[in-house]
Write a protein that holds these residues in place. Structure first.
Motif, short mmCIF file in Angstrom:
data_model
loop_
_atom_site.label_atom_id
_atom_site.label_comp_id
_atom_site.label_asym_id
_atom_site.label_seq_id
_atom_site.Cartn_x
_atom_site.Cartn_y
_atom_site.Cartn_z
N LYS A 8 1.00 -1.09 0.07
CA LYS A 8 -0.09 -0.20 -0.13
C LYS A 8 0.91 1.10 -0.11
O LYS A 8 1.57 1.54 0.91
N ASN A 9 0.97 2.04 -1.16
CA ASN A 9 1.51 3.28 -1.29
C ASN A 9 3.07 3.17 -0.73
O ASN A 9 3.50 4.10 0.09
N VAL A 10 3.80 2.11 -1.13
CA VAL A 10 5.03 1.90 -0.88
C VAL A 10 6.01 2.68 -1.55
O VAL A 10 6.01 2.76 -2.72
N SER A 11 6.81 3.29 -1.03
CA SER A 11 8.24 4.05 -1.26
C SER A 11 9.45 4.01 -0.54
O SER A 11 9.41 3.56 0.68
N LYS A 12 10.32 4.50 -1.43
CA LYS A 12 11.85 4.31 -0.87
C LYS A 12 12.42 5.19 -1.58
O LYS A 12 12.86 5.54 -2.77
N LEU A 46 12.23 -3.03 -4.76
CA LEU A 46 10.86 -3.33 -4.33
C LEU A 46 10.88 -4.80 -3.50
O LEU A 46 10.24 -4.93 -2.53
N VAL A 47 11.48 -5.68 -4.24
CA VAL A 47 11.58 -6.91 -3.52
C VAL A 47 12.57 -6.80 -2.02
O VAL A 47 12.02 -7.59 -1.41
N ASN A 48 13.27 -5.96 -2.22
CA ASN A 48 14.29 -6.01 -0.92
C ASN A 48 13.31 -5.13 0.12
O ASN A 48 13.24 -5.33 1.36
N HIS A 54 15.58 -3.68 2.74
CA HIS A 54 15.48 -2.17 2.93
C HIS A 54 14.25 -1.78 3.89
O HIS A 54 13.43 -2.40 3.85
N SER A 55 14.54 -0.49 4.47
CA SER A 55 13.44 -0.03 5.48
C SER A 55 12.64 0.87 4.45
O SER A 55 12.99 1.47 3.71
#
Length: 249
Positions: A8-12, A46-48, A54-55
């Motif tokens: 849901k609305n994932v960002s890095k 994304l997989v990480n 990754h946080s």
């Protein structure tokens, strides 16, 4: 059907660079979903994020109804979120069986070393490496190292398996064998997200396709819908491929 894994609305962000931006999708149990996009699109990142390497900068990762966005990689493995790596690096001095046993034991799927070895042998037999179980992992060819990587992840008894470029470096015959294995794994009820550059491969095995471009999800649909999507054609496929696919279809 409720999604087994939902983003849901994932960002890095890495410093001032947005690697993944506001990505949302869900995976249903038993699905095989392809994740495609140009180099640098954010696929491995994304997989990480899903597996805790990754946080998250923002958003949520929901697995079996639980928010797991702050998990560590070992916690992801023990929950049933397994992944393979694009660059395969087994423990070279350990045997093939020991490599897979480590995944079974430390991934939490086995109750002890003996149980881990039993599970490891079963998965090695499944991927076609049972006959080299006692050989050093360093002796394996690239195709067999790929099979070893797959066996390690399967020994963790995953509910969701994330495959990162599992076919990279393989010839046509080896790719066909790998695809048969992927379909057999799906037959166990395992949900599979496969990152793949070879369009012929991903189109042949995926029920749905997700397309990333500059860290953004620009398409989510059936293979036919995606290859006919003008944004995907412009960003990734190119008009010639899209035309060939229409003719072949």
């Amino acid at each position: 059907m409720t999604a087994i894994l939902e983003l849901k609305n994932v960002s890095k962000n890495f410093g001032g660079v947005s690697a993944v931006s506001n990505v949302s999708f869900g995976l249903k149990q038993g699905e095989i979903v392809g994740l495609i996009g140009p180099n640098g699109a954010g696929k491995t990142t994304l997989v990480n994020l899903v597996t805790g390497v990754h946080s998250l900068s923002d958003g949520q990762v929901i697995f079996k109804g639980e928010d797991v966005g702050s998990q560590k990689p070992f916690q992801a493995a023990r929950r049933g979120l397994a992944r393979t790596f694009q660059i395969v690096q087994p423990f070279p001095e350990m045997t093939v069986l020991e490599n897979v046993s480590a995944g079974a034991v430390f991934g939490g799927a086995a109750g002890g070393i003996a149980a881990g070895q039993e599970a490891a042998q079963a998965e090695l037999d499944f991927v076609g490496l049972g006959h080299v179980a006692n050989e050093p992992a360093s002796s394996l060819s690239l195709p067999n190292r790929k099979r070893l990587e797959l066996a390690k992840s399967l020994a963790m008894k995953p509910s969701v398996l994330l495959l990162d470029e599992v076919n990279a470096g393989l010839n046509a015959s080896e790719i066909d064998d790998a695809l048969k294995l992927i379909e057999q794994i799906s037959g166990r009820g395992v949900t599979i997200l496969i990152i793949e550059h070879l369009m012929k491969v991903v189109l042949s095995v995926s029920e749905r396709l997700l397309v990333l471009h500059h860290g953004e999800l620009i398409a989510d649909g059936t293979p036919k819908q995606v290859v006919e999507d003008q944004r995907v054609i412009e960003a990734y496929l190119g008009a010639k491929f899209a035309e060939r696919y229409k003719v072949a279809g």
